[in-house]
Design an enzyme around this catalytic site. Structure first.
Site, PDB file in Angstrom:
ATOM      1  CG  ASP A   1      -6.330  18.877 -48.703  1.00  0.00           C
ATOM      2  OD1 ASP A   1      -5.206  19.630 -48.012  1.00  0.00           O
ATOM      3  OD2 ASP A   1      -6.816  18.760 -47.196  1.00  0.00           O
TER       4      ASP A   1
ATOM      5  CG  ASN B   1      -6.431  28.168 -44.846  1.00  0.00           C
ATOM      6  OD1 ASN B   1      -6.958  28.614 -46.208  1.00  0.00           O
ATOM      7  ND2 ASN B   1      -5.933  27.034 -44.400  1.00  0.00           N
TER       8      ASN B   1
HETATM    9  C1  FPP Z   1      -4.775  23.458 -49.926  1.00  0.00           C
HETATM   10  O1  FPP Z   1      -3.600  22.455 -48.905  1.00  0.00           O
HETATM   11  C2  FPP Z   1      -4.766  24.335 -50.270  1.00  0.00           C
HETATM   12  C3  FPP Z   1      -4.945  25.564 -49.788  1.00  0.00           C
HETATM   13  C4  FPP Z   1      -4.916  26.162 -48.460  1.00  0.00           C
HETATM   14  C5  FPP Z   1      -4.648  26.663 -51.192  1.00  0.00           C
HETATM   15  C6  FPP Z   1      -4.987  26.236 -52.064  1.00  0.00           C
HETATM   16  C7  FPP Z   1      -4.675  27.091 -53.249  1.00  0.00           C
HETATM   17  C8  FPP Z   1      -4.305  26.942 -53.891  1.00  0.00           C
HETATM   18  C9  FPP Z   1      -4.558  26.107 -55.172  1.00  0.00           C
HETATM   19  C10 FPP Z   1      -3.455  28.415 -55.336  1.00  0.00           C
HETATM   20  C11 FPP Z   1      -3.898  29.466 -55.182  1.00  0.00           C
HETATM   21  C12 FPP Z   1      -5.374  29.561 -56.009  1.00  0.00           C
HETATM   22  C13 FPP Z   1      -5.311  30.966 -56.834  1.00  0.00           C
HETATM   23  C14 FPP Z   1      -6.962  31.198 -56.450  1.00  0.00           C
HETATM   24  C15 FPP Z   1      -4.578  31.842 -56.764  1.00  0.00           C
HETATM   25  P1  FPP Z   1      -2.597  22.099 -48.205  1.00  0.00           P
HETATM   26  O2  FPP Z   1      -1.352  23.412 -48.050  1.00  0.00           O
HETATM   27  O3  FPP Z   1      -3.834  22.031 -47.197  1.00  0.00           O
HETATM   28  O4  FPP Z   1      -2.258  21.019 -48.343  1.00  0.00           O
HETATM   29  P2  FPP Z   1      -1.976  20.008 -47.456  1.00  0.00           P
HETATM   30  O5  FPP Z   1      -2.903  19.373 -46.664  1.00  0.00           O
HETATM   31  O6  FPP Z   1      -0.950  19.196 -48.614  1.00  0.00           O
HETATM   32  O7  FPP Z   1      -0.563  20.292 -46.427  1.00  0.00           O
END
Ligand code: FPP
Length: 240
Positions: A13, A61
């Site tokens: 996250d 998501n």
């Molecule tokens: C959460 O950060 C992260 C995600 C919803 C996606 C995670 C994906 C990756 C690390 C990259 C892709 C992975 C692969 C296997 C290709 P957030 O967007 O919720 O961050 P925030 O809480 O700061 O808004």
């Protein structure tokens, strides 16, 4: 004392906030997050952690803005195409868990290919949870069991039966969950499987979570006494 986890689960996250702090689009944070992931997989393999399961995309998501959903799908596709060769060379066995039916057919085929190309690898099992939800997993397991046992009531199903029909069937349960990004919740990740996991929450945003941060989490884990419902005295008695 518990040494290293056999199975580490991670909620990655903080990509969006990492990007926002730099006045970049959220997608830039996901890209950095995906790059960081490669290093963490290597570091885990170096520590002989046999199972690493990461939450890449939850069933919730899909509610994000369409351009962010499509950027995450593109990243996923890139990961499955460009990284597979590297992963195969590094001994990574890749598996994707979650409801694949929602993905476009070409993406579903890529997933199958990546899984079959890496199927014989044994150094580390990397499981990517994509369109995954823990509640979906439990319901799906119960339904699959039921279909496989026509005429039998659900009351005949045991905990062992249910676990054997989860998407993680055959893997040990996670010993440690790391969640980056400052939130203290498990967001419908491996609900059944994490019954006895140790939970480690850190404020570090996922793109900043490096090998040193991983080592810190592992050191914390090593200091935990895992009781599995027993008393301290019982557990300490077993370890002498
Ligand atoms: C959460 O950060 C992260 C995600 C919803 C996606 C995670 C994906 C990756 C690390 C990259 C892709 C992975 C692969 C296997 C290709 P957030 O967007 O919720 O961050 P925030 O809480 O700061 O808004």
């Amino acid at each position: 004392m518990s040494a290293f986890p056999r199975h580490l689960a991670i909620i990655m996250d903080g990509n969006g906030r990492w990007a926002k702090k730099r006045l970049l689009p959220r997608q830039a944070g996901h890209l950095m997050g995906a790059n960081g992931l490669k290093r963490i997989v290597k570091a885990c393999a170096g520590h002989d952690i046999k199972y690493l399961t990461i939450f890449a995309f939850s069933t919730e998501n899909w509610r994000r803005p369409p351009e962010e959903v499509s950027a995450l799908m593109s990243l996923f596709i890139q990961y499955l195409t460009r990284e597979v060769k590297d992963m195969a060379e590094q001994g990574v066995r890749l598996r994707i868990i979650g409801n694949r039916e929602a993905f476009d057919p070409p993406l579903q085929r890529l997933i199958e290919q990546a899984e079959s190309v890496t199927a014989h690898n044994t150094r580390i099992n990397l499981t990517v949870a994509a369109n995954y939800g823990g509640q979906w997993d439990i319901l799906h397991a119960a339904q699959t069991w039921s279909q496989a046992h026509p005429g039998q009531p659900l009351t005949a199903m045991t905990e062992h039966d249910l676990a054997a029909h989860l998407s993680t069937a055959g893997m040990p349960d996670p010993d440690l969950l790391i969640r980056t990004g400052g939130e203290s919740r498990i967001s419908n990740f491996l609900l059944w499987q994490m019954a006895y996991a140790e939970f480690y929450f850190t404020d570090i945003l996922w793109p900043d979570f490096d090998e040193a941060a991983l080592d810190q989490a592992l050191t914390w884990y090593g200091s935990r006494v895992r009781r599995f419902g027993k008393t301290d005295e019982q557990v300490l008695g077993e370890s002498v």
